[in-house]
Enzyme design. Sequence first.
Site, PDB file in Angstrom:
ATOM      1  N   CYS A 134       0.836  -1.197   0.000  1.00 15.92           N
ATOM      2  CA  CYS A 134       0.000   0.000   0.000  1.00 15.92           C
ATOM      3  C   CYS A 134       0.875   1.252   0.000  1.00 15.92           C
ATOM      4  O   CYS A 134       1.845   1.276   0.748  1.00 15.92           O
ATOM      5  CB  CYS A 134      -0.875  -0.026   1.253  1.00 15.92           C
ATOM      6  SG  CYS A 134      -1.831   1.454   1.543  1.00 15.92           S
ATOM      7  N   PRO A 135       0.653   2.290  -0.771  1.00 13.80           N
ATOM      8  CA  PRO A 135      -0.507   2.516  -1.639  1.00 13.80           C
ATOM      9  C   PRO A 135      -0.274   2.149  -3.100  1.00 13.80           C
ATOM     10  O   PRO A 135      -1.036   2.544  -3.970  1.00 13.80           O
ATOM     11  CB  PRO A 135      -0.671   4.037  -1.526  1.00 13.80           C
ATOM     12  CG  PRO A 135       0.742   4.538  -1.490  1.00 13.80           C
ATOM     13  CD  PRO A 135       1.538   3.471  -0.777  1.00 13.80           C
TER      14      PRO A 135
END
Lengths: 75, 158
Positions: free
Chosen positions: A14-15
Amino acid sequence: MNSNKVLDAKGLACPMPIVKTKKALNELETGEVLEIHATDKGAKADLIAWSASTGNELIKHEEENGVLKFWIKKG
Amino acid sequence: MEKKKTTIILFSGDYDKAMAAYIIANGAAAYDHEVVIFHTFWGLNALRKDENIEVKKTFMEKMLGKMMPRGADKMGLSKMHFAGMGPKMIKDVMKKHNAMTLPQLIDMAQEQDVKLIACTMTMDLLGLRQEELLEKIEYAGVAAYLADAEDGNVNLFI
C-alpha cells in the site's frame, strides 16, 4: 476473462496497487478492461472502494494461490 | 464530475507520521482527488534537500539548521527511535515488505501532481531558505491553505 492489459502488482505494498492501477487505467480507453494481480491483503477492500468512487466498474475478482485478481472496466 | 479535494497539514517531523501523510496523499491522488500537503514547523524538514546548501544565516538559524534533520530520509521515529537504531530497523523491515520509503513516497506524490506547499512563516522561524528545499514546491501562508481546505472533502492534521 478477456482483458486489454494486465497489471502485475504482486509484492507491492500500500498505496502502490491503487497508484499503479490508476496509472494503468489512464492508458486505456473507456470500456476497456484492466486485469490486476496483487498480493497485498488490503488490495481487495481498496480496489472495491476505489472502483466504486472513481466511476470504474469492478467486473470480477477472485483469489488464486494467494494472488488476488481483479478485472476493472474503465468508466 | 468535479474533482474532490484532500488537504493535509504536515506539522510533524517524524518519519513515521510523514509516511502516513504521504501514503494518504498518494492514495488520494490515485482516487483522482486534487491533493495538497501544507508543510509547517517540523514537517518542513521533509522538504529539505539532503545536501548542505550554502546560504546566509544568522548564528541561531545555523544552529537550528544543524539540529534538524536534513531531508526526509534523516527524520526520526515518533516512537522507538532508540538513538537512531529504530529508523534503521524500520527501514530494514520496510525493504522486506516492499514498502515505499519516505523519499520515494515524496517523489511519487510529485509525480502524481500532489501540490506541496511550504509555510513561509515557519520557514522564517526555523531559518529555512527556498534554496534548501526541493524543487517544484509552492510557498504560501494560512490563507492559501484555507482556500484549499474550505472546499476540501478530506482534511487531516498530522
